[in-house]
Motif scaffolding. Sequence first.
Motif, PDB file in Angstrom:
ATOM      1  N   HIS A  44     -10.093  19.075  39.824  1.00  0.00           N
ATOM      2  CA  HIS A  44     -11.077  19.324  38.761  1.00  0.00           C
ATOM      3  C   HIS A  44     -11.307  20.821  38.556  1.00  0.00           C
ATOM      4  CE1 HIS A  44     -12.314  15.082  38.371  1.00  0.00           C
ATOM      5  NE2 HIS A  44     -11.993  15.011  39.648  1.00  0.00           N
ATOM      6  N   GLY A  45     -10.397  21.643  39.068  1.00  0.00           N
ATOM      7  CA  GLY A  45     -10.504  23.084  38.856  1.00  0.00           C
ATOM      8  C   GLY A  45     -11.546  23.765  39.714  1.00  0.00           C
ATOM      9  N   LEU A  46     -11.976  23.083  40.777  1.00  0.00           N
ATOM     10  CA  LEU A  46     -13.000  23.681  41.650  1.00  0.00           C
ATOM     11  C   LEU A  46     -12.403  24.095  42.990  1.00  0.00           C
ATOM     12  CD1 LEU A  46     -16.175  21.397  41.346  1.00  0.00           C
ATOM     13  CD2 LEU A  46     -15.931  23.780  40.618  1.00  0.00           C
ATOM     14  N   THR A  47     -13.027  25.094  43.611  1.00  0.00           N
ATOM     15  CA  THR A  47     -12.722  25.416  45.000  1.00  0.00           C
ATOM     16  C   THR A  47     -13.768  24.741  45.882  1.00  0.00           C
ATOM     17  OG1 THR A  47     -14.155  27.341  45.008  1.00  0.00           O
ATOM     18  CG2 THR A  47     -11.877  27.689  44.320  1.00  0.00           C
ATOM     19  N   ALA A  48     -13.524  24.751  47.191  1.00  0.00           N
ATOM     20  CA  ALA A  48     -14.516  24.207  48.113  1.00  0.00           C
ATOM     21  C   ALA A  48     -15.821  24.986  47.996  1.00  0.00           C
ATOM     22  CB  ALA A  48     -13.988  24.263  49.548  1.00  0.00           C
ATOM     23  N   ALA A  49     -15.697  26.299  47.788  1.00  0.00           N
ATOM     24  CA  ALA A  49     -16.877  27.146  47.657  1.00  0.00           C
ATOM     25  C   ALA A  49     -17.692  26.754  46.429  1.00  0.00           C
ATOM     26  CB  ALA A  49     -16.456  28.608  47.570  1.00  0.00           C
TER      27      ALA A  49
END
Lengths: 162, 162
Positions: A47-52
């Motif tokens: 979904h285009g997200l990083t863990a951060a």
Amino acid sequence: MDHVDRILAQWNNERPDLDVGPMGTFGRLKRLTDHLATELVRVYEAHGLTAAGFDVLATLRRSGAPYTLSPSALIESTMVTSGTMTNRLCRLEAAALITRQTDPKDGRGQAVALTPLGFELIDRVVTEHVANQHRLIAGLPPELRAHLDDGLRAWLAAVEAE
Amino acid sequence: MDHVDRILAQWNNERPDLDVGPMGTFGRLKRLTDHLATELVRVYEAHGLTAAGFDVLATLRRSGAPYTLSPSALIESTMVTSGTMTNRLCRLEAAALITRQTDPKDGRGQAVALTPLGFELIDRVVTEHVANQHRLIAGLPPELRAHLDDGLRAWLAAVEAE
DNA sequence: TCCATTTATCTTGACGTCGAGATATTATAT
DNA sequence: ATATAATATCTCGACGTCAAGATAAATGGA
């Protein structure tokens, strides 16, 4: 005789003076966490997200309406430094997933809020994230899982008590 | 009712449609690992080492005489990418803790070896490291620790079996 | 009121990591 | 013998993180 057992056997050969029992626990903990983190990231990245980014958006989402927290509160929740949080917020703001407004009551403070876009996104990702966690833990029998939970809870409490 | 329980309670409020049971396990696992890593790093830093450097030196040390492995073998053991290992080796070489020589049998390969200085250092640090692990796990009662070990072993095996 | 202190956030520089691709060497098939 | 594929390692650029320090605003005591 897994990977960690082999490491312990090597140490017993090379340094028989050391009692490396705890190293087995630490080693499996780290190795397991690494594997799981890799698997969890797959969903974020899809979904285009990083863990951060996920970490911040999820913290805002679960805080409830109006989905707004100060950077300080986010730092507290996520256990990162202020510099790290500033960086995370800049990226999320650039992606239009959050907004930052100076607190009218306190010129030093900021109000970080989910945008409608951010809300939509985190709600979708969290649903998949939870499903992913169910999938990853499915290989662990319920009784062992209960024992693991007991141990984790007790150890975490002991470590955080200091 | 610890920190993780509060997070779960928030999710139950905001997203009662989700079964967030596994999130408790994942959350404690991550939080515990973070705390422990911070504590372990203290010992490394007291000797001028990073966790990354310790990882490599310890792998070489426990492999036994002549304390020599290829970068590939180190990558395999430590679960990092080749770029990461190159960077680690450069730093350790600059600190005179390891040497790198091209394999006479295979011009592509390198032989990474502990220097006497590196050997001395890692032997001292490992001793303290193990003592540190004993200290950190002391707060967990033996029976809970045994249950935790069972769970970790089983889950790790399940995850690595895929 | 005014200065010192505290608080909230941001800035900067260094490091560790990854992923993708570059380079050099060896192995293999024709 | 030669071209192709496979292997081992390194390079590069981007990101996330931290620690230390900078900035700006609020607080409190004299």
